[in-house]
Design a protein around this motif. Structure first.
Motif, PDB file in Angstrom:
ATOM      1  N   THR A  95      -4.729  -6.083   0.065  1.00 15.68           N
ATOM      2  CA  THR A  95      -4.040  -5.489   1.199  1.00 15.68           C
ATOM      3  C   THR A  95      -3.983  -3.983   1.067  1.00 15.68           C
ATOM      4  N   ALA A  96      -3.688  -3.505  -0.146  1.00 14.16           N
ATOM      5  CA  ALA A  96      -3.602  -2.055  -0.357  1.00 14.16           C
ATOM      6  C   ALA A  96      -4.937  -1.393  -0.094  1.00 14.16           C
ATOM      7  N   ALA A  97      -6.008  -2.035  -0.529  1.00 11.47           N
ATOM      8  CA  ALA A  97      -7.325  -1.444  -0.351  1.00 11.47           C
ATOM      9  C   ALA A  97      -7.718  -1.411   1.115  1.00 11.47           C
ATOM     10  N   VAL A  98      -7.446  -2.496   1.832  1.00 10.43           N
ATOM     11  CA  VAL A  98      -7.830  -2.561   3.239  1.00 10.43           C
ATOM     12  C   VAL A  98      -7.052  -1.543   4.055  1.00 10.43           C
ATOM     13  N   GLY A  99      -5.854  -1.175   3.587  1.00  7.78           N
ATOM     14  CA  GLY A  99      -5.014  -0.249   4.340  1.00  7.78           C
ATOM     15  C   GLY A  99      -5.478   1.192   4.301  1.00  7.78           C
ATOM     16  N   GLY A 100      -6.761   1.459   4.142  1.00  8.45           N
ATOM     17  CA  GLY A 100      -7.265   2.825   4.204  1.00  8.45           C
ATOM     18  C   GLY A 100      -7.874   3.316   2.925  1.00  8.45           C
ATOM     19  N   GLY A 101      -8.090   2.451   1.965  1.00  9.76           N
ATOM     20  CA  GLY A 101      -8.709   2.859   0.720  1.00  9.76           C
ATOM     21  C   GLY A 101      -7.684   3.228  -0.331  1.00  9.76           C
ATOM     22  N   PRO A 102      -8.133   3.419  -1.565  1.00  3.82           N
ATOM     23  CA  PRO A 102      -7.238   3.744  -2.679  1.00  3.82           C
ATOM     24  C   PRO A 102      -6.930   5.237  -2.693  1.00  3.82           C
ATOM     25  N   LEU A 103      -6.001   5.659  -1.869  1.00  5.32           N
ATOM     26  CA  LEU A 103      -5.829   7.082  -1.624  1.00  5.32           C
ATOM     27  C   LEU A 103      -4.498   7.638  -2.108  1.00  5.32           C
ATOM     28  N   HIS A 104      -3.848   6.957  -3.058  1.00  7.97           N
ATOM     29  CA  HIS A 104      -2.602   7.506  -3.591  1.00  7.97           C
ATOM     30  C   HIS A 104      -2.828   8.903  -4.174  1.00  7.97           C
ATOM     31  N   PHE A 105      -3.937   9.075  -4.892  1.00  9.29           N
ATOM     32  CA  PHE A 105      -4.243  10.339  -5.550  1.00  9.29           C
ATOM     33  C   PHE A 105      -4.318  11.489  -4.556  1.00  9.29           C
ATOM     34  N   PHE A 106      -4.923  11.255  -3.411  1.00 11.83           N
ATOM     35  CA  PHE A 106      -5.149  12.312  -2.433  1.00 11.83           C
ATOM     36  C   PHE A 106      -4.043  12.409  -1.387  1.00 11.83           C
ATOM     37  N   SER A 107      -3.016  11.583  -1.501  1.00 13.69           N
ATOM     38  CA  SER A 107      -1.977  11.527  -0.466  1.00 13.69           C
ATOM     39  C   SER A 107      -0.609  11.846  -1.053  1.00 13.69           C
ATOM     40  N   PHE A 108       0.269  12.310  -0.193  1.00 14.05           N
ATOM     41  CA  PHE A 108       1.648  12.608  -0.569  1.00 14.05           C
ATOM     42  C   PHE A 108       2.549  11.890   0.433  1.00 14.05           C
ATOM     43  N   ALA A 109       2.444  10.567   0.410  1.00 16.69           N
ATOM     44  CA  ALA A 109       3.101   9.742   1.425  1.00 16.69           C
ATOM     45  C   ALA A 109       4.621   9.832   1.367  1.00 16.69           C
TER      46      ALA A 109
END
Length: 350
Positions: A237-251
């Motif tokens: 689910t996490a992957a489908v939600g836009g890719g593994p982008l924790h590193f590049f994001s500041f959610a």
């Protein structure tokens, strides 16, 4: 390298950008070319991208952990990581070491400092002013690795430890440790280079990752055997939600980190007066060293992944892909290369 006449009046950020312009451009080109080999249409799964994360994560863990230890100066390593806290780590406290994917034994050995951490008041003020917890990336990188692989926390620990033993990366980690111990003010260079990169070329790379077919990011264990994954069905689910982008994001911030970036830059301007002329030169030289190590690390990753600028023929094709999707992704990567080059030119002129 001695400062040139008049450089003491120039902002530290300008000195860093000017001194690293050439090697920064070189690294950007290397990253873009290798990223294209780690994504469709040249890659059928995310294994090479994961290899990249495994080699980048220890760098952030090293300087962030050492920065934190310096701010906790006066607390000995024996008190933090004593025999009773054998399961604790440099990234998280003992109460979270078993539940978070940061229980890193090998890296802890590299980063352990066998004496009290003390710094002069000026350096403490500098690093305190520049310390913005919202910028730290160690945990976000590890979250991405878990999302991409479905590995258990213990397996992530093992693979990060293996990566940290590679020749160039291990040398870089020892360099970071030595620099933090002997010239702690140079940690400023790590924050400037490694955090602010996420707001320039990093934004462009993130957009490219988001454009990739979501199925590409789903680990086989999550796609076909969710119960076998250490993290369960949530990985897919996490992957489908836009890719593994924790590193590049500041959610966790309302503006995706833009205020953090502005605050950091402002605090650097306000705090750089705490540095002597020689210390400013140290920071600029450390920035050069960071870029030089990163360039060498890309070459080392070529050996790990078996990749080069023009060599992707060896990659195993694990899935067939629609030709229209492939062409779309090829054009997206070409746009990425152009955008990163343009961004590098803008950064160099700031």
């Amino acid at each position: 390298m001695p400062a040139k006449t008049g450089e003491t009046d120039r902002p530290l950020s300008v000195l860093i950008n000017t001194a690293t312009r050439s090697v920064h451009t070189k690294l950007n080109k290397l990253v873009v070319s290798r990223l294209s080999l780690a994504l469709p249409p040249k890659a059928e799964d995310a294994s090479n991208y994961v290899s990249g994360l495994l080699h980048i994560t220890p760098i952030y863990m090293a300087f962030e952990s050492l920065w934190r230890k310096i701010l906790q100066s006066g607390v000995t390593v024996e008190e933090e990581d004593g025999p009773d806290d054998a399961d604790s780590c440099d990234v998280c406290g003992p109460e979270t070491a078993q539940s978070e994917p940061a229980d890193l034994q090998t890296l802890r050995d590299i980063l352990r400092i066998p004496h009290p951490l003390t710094v002069d008041p000026r350096t403490r003020s500098l690093l305190t002013n520049l310390n913005l917890p919202g910028l730290t990336r160690s945990q976000e990188l590890q979250n991405d690795i878990v999302s991409l692989t479905g590995w258990s926390n213990r397996t992530v620990t093992e693979h990060l430890g293996d990566a940290a033993e590679s020749p160039v990366l291990s040398e870089f980690l020892r360099h970071i440790k030595h620099s933090a111990e002997t010239r702690p003010h140079v940690l400023t260079a790590y924050a400037w280079v490694l955090y602010l990169a996420l707001f320039s070329g990093g934004r462009i790379i993130r957009a490219t990752l988001q454009s990739v077919d979501p199925d590409f990011w789903v680990p086989a264990s999550a796609a076909h055997h969710p119960s076998a994954s250490g993290t369960g069905p949530g990985v897919a689910t996490a992957a489908v939600g836009g890719g593994p982008l924790h590193f590049f994001s500041f959610a966790s911030t309302p503006d995706d980190g833009e205020e953090l970036k502005t605050t950091f830059k402002q605090r650097l301007v306000e705090s750089e007066a705490l540095l002597t002329g020689a210390e400013r030169e140290d920071v600029v030289q450390e920035a050069r060293d960071i870029f030089a190590f990163m360039v060498r690390l890309v070459t080392e990753l070529d050996d790990v992944c078996g990749t080069g600028e023009s060599d992707a023929s060896h990659m195993v094709r694990l899935r067939s892909r629609d030709s229209l999707v492939v062409e779309k992704e090829r054009r997206a990567l070409a746009r990425l290369a152009r955008k990163v080059a343009e961004e590098a030119e803008r950064d160099a002129g700031r």
